[in-house]
Design an enzyme around this catalytic site. Structure first.
Site, PDB file in Angstrom:
ATOM      1  N   LYS B  35       5.952  21.965 -14.066  1.00  0.00           N
ATOM      2  CA  LYS B  35       7.000  22.734 -14.725  1.00  0.00           C
ATOM      3  C   LYS B  35       6.584  24.196 -14.886  1.00  0.00           C
ATOM      4  O   LYS B  35       7.351  25.113 -14.584  1.00  0.00           O
ATOM      5  CB  LYS B  35       7.316  22.099 -16.089  1.00  0.00           C
ATOM      6  CG  LYS B  35       8.628  22.540 -16.686  1.00  0.00           C
ATOM      7  CD  LYS B  35       8.816  22.003 -18.108  1.00  0.00           C
ATOM      8  CE  LYS B  35       8.881  20.502 -18.182  1.00  0.00           C
ATOM      9  NZ  LYS B  35      10.245  19.970 -17.954  1.00  0.00           N
ATOM     10  N   ARG B 105       7.594  21.931 -24.089  1.00  0.00           N
ATOM     11  CA  ARG B 105       7.692  20.824 -23.137  1.00  0.00           C
ATOM     12  C   ARG B 105       6.321  20.551 -22.495  1.00  0.00           C
ATOM     13  O   ARG B 105       5.550  21.470 -22.250  1.00  0.00           O
ATOM     14  CB  ARG B 105       8.656  21.178 -22.003  1.00  0.00           C
ATOM     15  CG  ARG B 105      10.101  21.271 -22.397  1.00  0.00           C
ATOM     16  CD  ARG B 105      10.929  21.610 -21.155  1.00  0.00           C
ATOM     17  NE  ARG B 105      12.355  21.423 -21.381  1.00  0.00           N
ATOM     18  CZ  ARG B 105      13.197  22.404 -21.698  1.00  0.00           C
ATOM     19  NH1 ARG B 105      12.757  23.641 -21.857  1.00  0.00           N
ATOM     20  NH2 ARG B 105      14.485  22.139 -21.874  1.00  0.00           N
ATOM     21  N   GLY B 114       6.351   8.307 -20.087  1.00  0.00           N
ATOM     22  CA  GLY B 114       5.509   8.020 -21.235  1.00  0.00           C
ATOM     23  C   GLY B 114       4.961   9.269 -21.879  1.00  0.00           C
ATOM     24  O   GLY B 114       4.460   9.236 -22.994  1.00  0.00           O
ATOM     25  N   MET B 116       5.287  13.067 -23.548  1.00  0.00           N
ATOM     26  CA  MET B 116       6.270  13.733 -24.381  1.00  0.00           C
ATOM     27  C   MET B 116       7.119  14.647 -23.533  1.00  0.00           C
ATOM     28  O   MET B 116       6.607  15.395 -22.721  1.00  0.00           O
ATOM     29  CB  MET B 116       5.555  14.527 -25.470  1.00  0.00           C
ATOM     30  CG  MET B 116       6.432  14.733 -26.666  1.00  0.00           C
ATOM     31  SD  MET B 116       5.743  16.012 -27.701  1.00  0.00           S
ATOM     32  CE  MET B 116       6.455  17.452 -26.925  1.00  0.00           C
ATOM     33  N   ARG B 350      11.917  22.003  -9.689  1.00  0.00           N
ATOM     34  CA  ARG B 350      10.845  21.182  -9.133  1.00  0.00           C
ATOM     35  C   ARG B 350      11.355  20.520  -7.853  1.00  0.00           C
ATOM     36  O   ARG B 350      12.568  20.422  -7.640  1.00  0.00           O
ATOM     37  CB  ARG B 350      10.382  20.120 -10.129  1.00  0.00           C
ATOM     38  CG  ARG B 350      11.491  19.185 -10.536  1.00  0.00           C
ATOM     39  CD  ARG B 350      11.014  18.189 -11.593  1.00  0.00           C
ATOM     40  NE  ARG B 350      12.131  17.365 -12.020  1.00  0.00           N
ATOM     41  CZ  ARG B 350      12.111  16.554 -13.066  1.00  0.00           C
ATOM     42  NH1 ARG B 350      11.034  16.474 -13.808  1.00  0.00           N
ATOM     43  NH2 ARG B 350      13.161  15.813 -13.382  1.00  0.00           N
ATOM     44  N   HIS B 468      -4.596 -14.498   1.799  1.00  0.00           N
ATOM     45  CA  HIS B 468      -3.913 -14.967   3.009  1.00  0.00           C
ATOM     46  C   HIS B 468      -2.418 -14.694   2.925  1.00  0.00           C
ATOM     47  O   HIS B 468      -1.815 -14.143   3.854  1.00  0.00           O
ATOM     48  CB  HIS B 468      -4.169 -16.467   3.191  1.00  0.00           C
ATOM     49  CG  HIS B 468      -3.456 -17.061   4.355  1.00  0.00           C
ATOM     50  ND1 HIS B 468      -2.238 -17.678   4.247  1.00  0.00           N
ATOM     51  CD2 HIS B 468      -3.774 -17.080   5.670  1.00  0.00           C
ATOM     52  CE1 HIS B 468      -1.832 -18.085   5.440  1.00  0.00           C
ATOM     53  NE2 HIS B 468      -2.757 -17.732   6.324  1.00  0.00           N
ATOM     54  N   SER B 777     -12.736  -3.583  19.925  1.00  0.00           N
ATOM     55  CA  SER B 777     -11.718  -3.467  18.897  1.00  0.00           C
ATOM     56  C   SER B 777     -12.404  -3.710  17.561  1.00  0.00           C
ATOM     57  O   SER B 777     -12.972  -4.775  17.333  1.00  0.00           O
ATOM     58  CB  SER B 777     -10.606  -4.487  19.133  1.00  0.00           C
ATOM     59  OG  SER B 777      -9.649  -4.369  18.101  1.00  0.00           O
ATOM     60  N   CYS B 850      -8.218  -3.152  14.806  1.00  0.00           N
ATOM     61  CA  CYS B 850      -7.149  -4.131  14.600  1.00  0.00           C
ATOM     62  C   CYS B 850      -7.222  -4.771  13.230  1.00  0.00           C
ATOM     63  O   CYS B 850      -6.664  -5.824  13.007  1.00  0.00           O
ATOM     64  CB  CYS B 850      -7.161  -5.191  15.692  1.00  0.00           C
ATOM     65  SG  CYS B 850      -8.653  -6.176  15.720  1.00  0.00           S
ATOM     66  N   TYR B 870      -6.824   3.794  20.293  1.00  0.00           N
ATOM     67  CA  TYR B 870      -5.609   3.277  19.667  1.00  0.00           C
ATOM     68  C   TYR B 870      -5.920   2.611  18.337  1.00  0.00           C
ATOM     69  O   TYR B 870      -7.069   2.276  18.050  1.00  0.00           O
ATOM     70  CB  TYR B 870      -4.905   2.267  20.594  1.00  0.00           C
ATOM     71  CG  TYR B 870      -5.665   0.975  20.777  1.00  0.00           C
ATOM     72  CD1 TYR B 870      -5.485  -0.096  19.899  1.00  0.00           C
ATOM     73  CD2 TYR B 870      -6.567   0.819  21.822  1.00  0.00           C
ATOM     74  CE1 TYR B 870      -6.184  -1.268  20.054  1.00  0.00           C
ATOM     75  CE2 TYR B 870      -7.276  -0.363  21.988  1.00  0.00           C
ATOM     76  CZ  TYR B 870      -7.087  -1.399  21.095  1.00  0.00           C
ATOM     77  OH  TYR B 870      -7.798  -2.556  21.237  1.00  0.00           O
TER      78      TYR B 870
END
Lengths: 913, 913
Positions: B35, B105, B114, B116, B350, B468, B777, B850, B870
């Site tokens: 702010k 503020r 939560g 102020m 903002r 899993h 891999s 992977c 990759y």
């Protein structure tokens, strides 16, 4: 056309072709086999060796490559060499009037049970036997030689059954009305030859017994090669972990006869006493006998010294041979000789087997005699020599006549006899009554350690050489057999079924940890004594080595024992075994585990504090002035939980928590992979109050000792670290606490805080971790598990296949079991990296190892090379580590010479540029 | 004396001190809060912002360091700045006749529930309110302002309960006989102020409501700081994994009033439509109202465009502000404004929150408008933006009014609704009947995958984000909640008890995977659409990135889905899931496991062969022309064994092996640490016939496809390798088999053989392994487990404490869960080493990843940096990987500038030498 490769090596007349095939004795043995190399050596040294030739090991490989066929080139070279022998002896191999007879013997680089031993008198046939009878004027001798040859050739070379031939011999004696072989006359023996030949033909699809000496020879050579792959030989190599041998050589040698009358004889002898190591000529001999008679035990041989009286000239010659060979080999030799009509012939020479005490006596004596340097003497000792010194042994003869119950894996050598107990509690109880106990379990767990300690030996139905039972037993040098799958244990009835036998609690068994065999009954054991020479040699080791040797010990008893073994400190004191010591302690730790609040947990820990403190005081006292590394709690909490309803009930009484809740909590602790679970310092991250209790106990014990004038250097070791911050949190907590206690006590107590490096990440980030840790101790058991992704407890299903060689049905992926000998390529790389990185941020970082590997020779040498400060191992492995550390220095010295040569070469190269 | 640090930053009159505190917007936000930075920006840009000042974030830290006290220096600087404001406004803060009123503020770098929010009208007191009444000639306005201030200060700043004050207000309205607040007249409001002050005093131990404006101000500032550590704010930071913020700033700003008549008003607006992203000015406003009235929803606000008709001048000004701010921030802004008597004031600016479709539309539009470059647009997208595009969502409003049953761990986002099934079989059955199903299990195992696939969502009582259930569900982008401990599932009765509620099979539940909440009943879900802009932006990513993106897919269905998501190949095709597909297959694999001879094993495998072959054909067809990496069997065999008596019985029928023997065999397979046990290629070392079957299936499928004109490039991947020879044995076996099949088929089929690097030893010895493997891999799931010695399944008990920051009750050892985001320090070091070593012996080694990390943005960027070819991830993560790969190139480009500067510096240095 290229010159054919040399496949056969002649020896005779003072010259041996084999002597030039390689520079070192060891290399020569790899090519010619042990026997061939010995014959070449003796021949070259001018000793009287009957001429002959050695068919090199390579031919055995070729034989198998070519579908079990002898190559034409080999046959050609054999015949050429036979011609040389004929020339030397002035006889012809196929001369039926005066035949040249030969022996054919196998000979790998190591002698091996199950391989073909000997065929004597080869060259005889129906005609030559008559020629021999005429020539020696001794038909009985000739036909006896022939029947022996047929018998040996049929059974040993062709593999026919022995019993029927013995039966034929038995019938012949019956018919002749005599009791022993020598009583059979020439006629009877001639008749026997015919019967044997018929037996041969009947069992060889009608083929007659070979009459062509060369056909006999090719058959015998092939038989030797075939015996290399006989089941028994293959099994032996697997069991003995022999994987570097490629086959066997064959020795063909002119026959000499010790059975040609009273001026002939034969004998086996050792250049020193193989039992005590004493520097005396030691052996047995027989007059008018062949070698096999000495071994067979039909006649009682006489002491070697008596030969001096009967055949003084030959004896004198033999004594000279003894001195000569000891000088050459710088070691005690095992000799075979034959005297043929007063003439001495040497038939075999090899390094002699000896008892453990003799190993040390001979090595130390030879240094005193100037035959060896101290370093050479040290280099010669093997870890097994030391092991054999400490373990009670079962006599092989005793074992033979005993009833074998089953066989398992020989996890810890030695032997033990005692009464069976199926639970740890029973074992403890029986031991308290003064009984010798064997603890027999399906498997063991940390809760069993009390009973394991009380027992003389441990036998389990499951597990491998690195199972809980094996590891703990090895720590104590306690005979242990694991993986004995034939055992069907029923804890309910306190008995086990093994095949059709039932063994009940209290029955006597005897374990042979050397073989893995289990015997019924109480067999006598013998305990080798440690000779003075052992102490001398170990002192030389200590003078030489730079690597310190500590021990893994959890109790004052272990600590004292380890000091006797030469330990210079404790490298790993596990604190968790202490929690099982008494029911009071067990309950306190269980109370801690089921605690529902931090306060309750602290209260339970407070009960443990005095126990731990007194444990540590005991250890500090035992190790006065030596460093003690104490590892904080390591195993997952579920190892401590009550294992049965009674335990749950008791814990419920103490805590007031309902049995259901306790069970639930214990179930909650179950882990899919406990090895990778909530253990090690992770416990103190989640329950910092455990660390508080343990550090308090350590420091308070140190303070109490210091006040009593005992110098203490506790090294607090935090296990399973994976991150610098993880370690820092605990190190800070421990230091704040320790410093506070020390300050309050107003006495100076030094301590260190370090960590185990046992997870790959810790080794990889060792530079960061060393910023916090004052010392590293590589926990190579776990590091091996993580680095190889291999659970010690589960690897039994496939690791043996990885380790066994292809020939033995394995895949030969690893040279050694990585849990026994450090995987230097993989795990070793992490260890090296960890040390280098660690010292990059803390120059004076103290580094050690405390895994099982710390007591394994090859691994200890590795630790020396990578610059560790110490190794730590179980008390009984301490001498082995001391030896290996000294041998590492010797290797280093040898290695230093080489780079110098390389350098010289390099600079020479430069100059030529 | 050193000059005091600047703690307070003034803004007003076109100048803002805060504008110079840092170079970038992001850094400014860290100092001034979001702010404060916005206010500074707007002021400096000449926009009409009521003057005020920002108390920097650092003061919040100081406040906590000094035991929640404001420092004298801060107070001094606040008073100096207040003097500036007074000067700018020509009013005095404590002038009772014409008081300067301010708002206070909070403002952290990120807005946070939560904390102020706001206190308005601060500076009023009993006297000033009268001054204000006179000055504005509007007593009602003045007393209303005062009662609002007292109410806000009491509840928001001092934490008094809201309800009693609302009740007092309610009674006041009752007494006045009115229904709404605006109907209360000045007298009533004055009376109300007295009552509120009394309430304050009664509840503040007799302390009167503060009359000194500075006392009010200090109280309000302290209250903002206190709210930083309010439970709700702490929880929010933990849940959102916000750990880099050190506190909140405080903004004190002159009050302006939108409720001073019909020429006043207030509103909130977005510079573009936050729902669609369309480039229109979007917002709500109210005439004669204060900001809170818009939010409170008492009056219906009007569309922003209407303001143009009522207050055209202010509206015109606001439109200019919109253009100006979008140019400045290059992003859509969320604005708050007030018009006080025709004069526009900007109160907040903002970056505006927006829907996922809007994210893409705005980014793409701004590129088209020339506001952004393509790279800037790509850099702005977050992985979550993409995730949100694909998951069905539960409307927050709907959720609020629904009945929450329980809460678990939000494993896979999205939402799902359906009927409960407690077994996989039931789930499949119900799905076949066309029902939407939620599979609810204690935990899931590979046998459940059929039912998991059939279900719309998965709910388990145990497990963490990498269990899993979570891993499999994530692969399918399927909503999943795990670790929902409140569930008491009883499979017997097919029901579960949750608290006092019973849920039966077939009952409807709704899962919110974003929050982890489980609701009773069938709630409506909405499915976001993928806008054209998404496709455009992903195309830009594809043009930019070098790293290829493959997918982990086991079925043709997954493969097709992945191609739609942009996958360029399959990086991991697991073959074992295929074994569970039908009972026939399950039985065949079980038959293989219990086989007592190699022949029986081969016979069982022969049954599986046609299934596997057809599976592979399906996948090859789906991936036409794209590479497919197929991993040979990986999990330990016990995962396949029958789990109940019925299964054992069936298997016994098929095999003719007794149920007892089958059970015994299954028990034998139990492992202490299955993760480190007999699995991966260890299975094919012990059972080479499994490899034969799988390779045959792969190659035969490839041949069949090739004959059908489909181009195939199978990459056969051997898992869990730890040694070159281990790999070579299997690679040789596979190559011999494959080459034979291809030759026999007479068609050209290329294939590759490579390995997973998932055990530390493989990475350490990668140079040796690359001599055999054609590709690597990295299986970073297992590599993380081994490197950290951390079981995914068990880490739940302590890993959260390692990851959570100290402030959130954790230890802050790890920044991220290493199973979610690659541990770049530790595991990453092994990955880097593995790649470098691998390419040292095989230059063109293809390298990929992977593990789960292949779809996590930070890890993907790491993969780019270390030179992988990759990444491979589950289909739904493919777009995220594409984005991250492109962002990695952008970071690289940014990074390249820096070394260039360094180089220039270096060369400059050289020149000066």
């Amino acid at each position: 056309m290229a010159k054919a490769e040399k496949l056969v090596f002649y020896f005779g007349g003072g010259k041996a072709e084999g002597i030039r095939v390689a520079k070192t004795d060891a290399e020569r043995r790899m090519i010619l086999g042990g026997k061939g190399a010995g014959l070449a050596d003796m021949t070259a040294a001018g000793l009287p060796v009957p001429p002959g030739f050695t068919i090199s090991v390579q031919n055995c490989e070729d034989y198998y490559r070519h579908d079990r066929k002898l190559s034409a080139e080999l046959k050609k070279q054999v015949m050429e060499n036979m011609a040389k022998v004929e020339k030397a002896m002035g006889k012809k191999f196929s001369d039926v009037n005066d035949p040249l007879l030969v022996s054919v013997r196998s000979g790998a680089a190591r002698s091996m049970p199950g391989m073909m031993e000997t065929i004597l008198n080869l060259g005889l046939n129906d005609k030559a036997v008559e020629g021999l009878a005429k020539k020696t004027n001794n038909p009985r001798f000739a036909y006896d030689a022939y029947r022996r040859f047929i018998q040996m050739y049929s059974t040993t070379a062709m593999g026919l059954s022995k019993e029927p031939m013995e039966e034929i011999l038995h019938q012949a004696k019956k018919k002749a009305g005599v009791k022993t072989d020598p009583e059979l006359n020439a006629e009877a023996l001639k008749e026997l030859c015919e019967q044997f030949k018929k037996f041969y033909s009947d069992n060889m699809k009608g083929q007659p017994f070979p009459q062509d000496p060369y056909e006999q020879l090719w058959g015998a050579i092939g038989a030797v090669f075939n015996s290399w792959e006989a089941d028994k030989a293959v099994t032996y190599r697997r069991v003995e972990k022999i994987s570097n041998l490629k086959g066997t050589a064959v020795n063909v040698q002119t026959m000499v006869f010790g059975n040609m009358g009273d001026h002939s004889g034969t004998g086996v002898c050792f250049t020193r006493d193989p039992n005590t190591g004493e520097n005396v000529f030691y052996g047995d001999c027989l007059i008018n006998a062949q070698g096999e008679d000495v071994v067979a035990g039909i006649r009682t041989p006489m002491k070697l010294a008596e030969l001096g009286k009967l055949l003084p000239k030959a004896y004198k010659q033999l004594c000279d041979v003894r001195v000569h060979l000891e000088k050459h080999y710088k070691d005690m030799q095992d000799l075979e000789f034959t005297v043929q009509e007063e003439k001495l012939f040497m038939l075999q020479c090899r390094t002699g087997k000896r008892t453990a005490p003799a190993v040390f006596r001979i090595a130390v004596d030879m240094v005193k005699e100037g035959l060896l340097t101290k370093q050479e003497a040290i280099a010669r000792i093997t870890p097994e020599d030391i092991e054999r010194l400490f373990y009670p042994q079962l006599d092989a003869q005793t074992a033979k006549s005993a009833t074998k119950l089953a066989s398992g894996i020989n996890a810890v050598p030695g032997a033990a006899t005692g009464q069976v107990a199926f639970t740890a509690a029973d074992a403890e109880e029986m031991a308290e009554l003064g009984q010798k106990v064997l603890l027999v379990r399906k498997e063991t767990s940390p809760e069993d350690v009390g009973g394991m300690h009380a027992a003389s030996g441990i036998l389990t139905a499951t597990g491998g050489k690195t199972s809980h039972a094996a590891v703990v037993a090895r720590g104590w040098g306690k005979c242990c057999i694991v993986g004995c799958e034939a055992l069907n244990i029923d804890y309910e009835t306190e008995s086990m079924k093994v095949g059709d036998k039932i063994v009940k609690q209290g029955d006597f068994l005897t374990l042979d940890g050397n073989t893995g065999d289990v015997y019924l009954g109480k067999l006598p054991l013998k305990l080798p004594e440690q000779p003075p020479a052992y102490q001398t040699l170990m002192k030389w080791c200590d003078e030489l080595r730079r690597l310190k040797v500590r021990t893994n010990a959890d109790t004052p008893y272990d600590a004292e024992n380890a000091i006797k073994m030469g330990a210079e400190g404790i490298g790993l004191c596990r604190t968790e075994h202490m929690f099982f010591d008494t029911e009071e302690r067990r309950l306190a730790i269980q109370e801690m585990i089921v605690a529902e609040t931090v306060e309750a947990r602290k209260a339970a820990l407070a009960k443990l504090l005095p126990f731990q403190q007194s444990d540590f005081e005991g250890i500090f006292k035992a190790m006065n002035n030596k460093p003690v590394t104490i590892r904080l709690i390591d195993p997952p909490l579920h190892e401590f939980t009550p294992k049965d309803d009674a335990g749950v009930h008791k814990l419920s009484q103490v805590t007031g928590i309902s049995p259901e809740k306790i069970k639930h909590r214990c179930e909650q602790l179950h882990e899919a992979n406990p090895m990778l679970g909530h253990r090690g310092c992770r416990l103190c991250i989640t329950y910092p109050e455990i660390l508080d209790m343990q550090v308090t106990a350590i420091i308070k014990a140190a303070i109490a000792c210091a006040k009593a004038g005992i110098k203490v250097l506790p090294e607090i070791m935090i296990p399973l670290t994976i991150d610098k911050k993880e370690l820092a949190i605990q190190a800070d907590q421990a230091r704040a606490l320790a410093d506070g206690l020390i300050k309050a006590a107003g006495i100076k107590v030094k301590y260190m805080i370090g960590t185990m490096i046992e997870i790959p990440r810790a080794a990889l980030l060792a530079d960061q971790i060393a910023e916090v840790a004052e010392f590293f101790s590589f926990g190579t058991n776990d590091l091996t598990q993580m680095t190889l992704g291999l659970s010690r407890d589960d690897a039994g299903r496939f690791l043996p296949i990885y380790v066994a060689s292809e020939k033995d049905g394995g895949k030969g992926i690893f040279k050694h079991d990585p849990f026994q000998s450090l995987d230097q390529d993989g795990v070793g790389m992490l260890v090296k990296m960890g040390i280098e990185k660690g010292r990059s941020t803390r120059k004076d970082l103290k580094v050690g190892i405390c895994g099982e590997h710390g007591g394994e020779a090859a691994s200890v040498k590795f630790c020396h090379r990578v610059g560790m400060n110490y190794v730590s191992c179980s008390p009984y492995r301490v001498p082995i580590a001391r030896l290996a550390a000294a041998q590492a220095v010797i290797s280093e010295n040898l290695g230093k010479a080489k780079p110098a040569i390389k350098k010289a070469k390099k600079s020479a190269k430069k100059k030529t540029k």
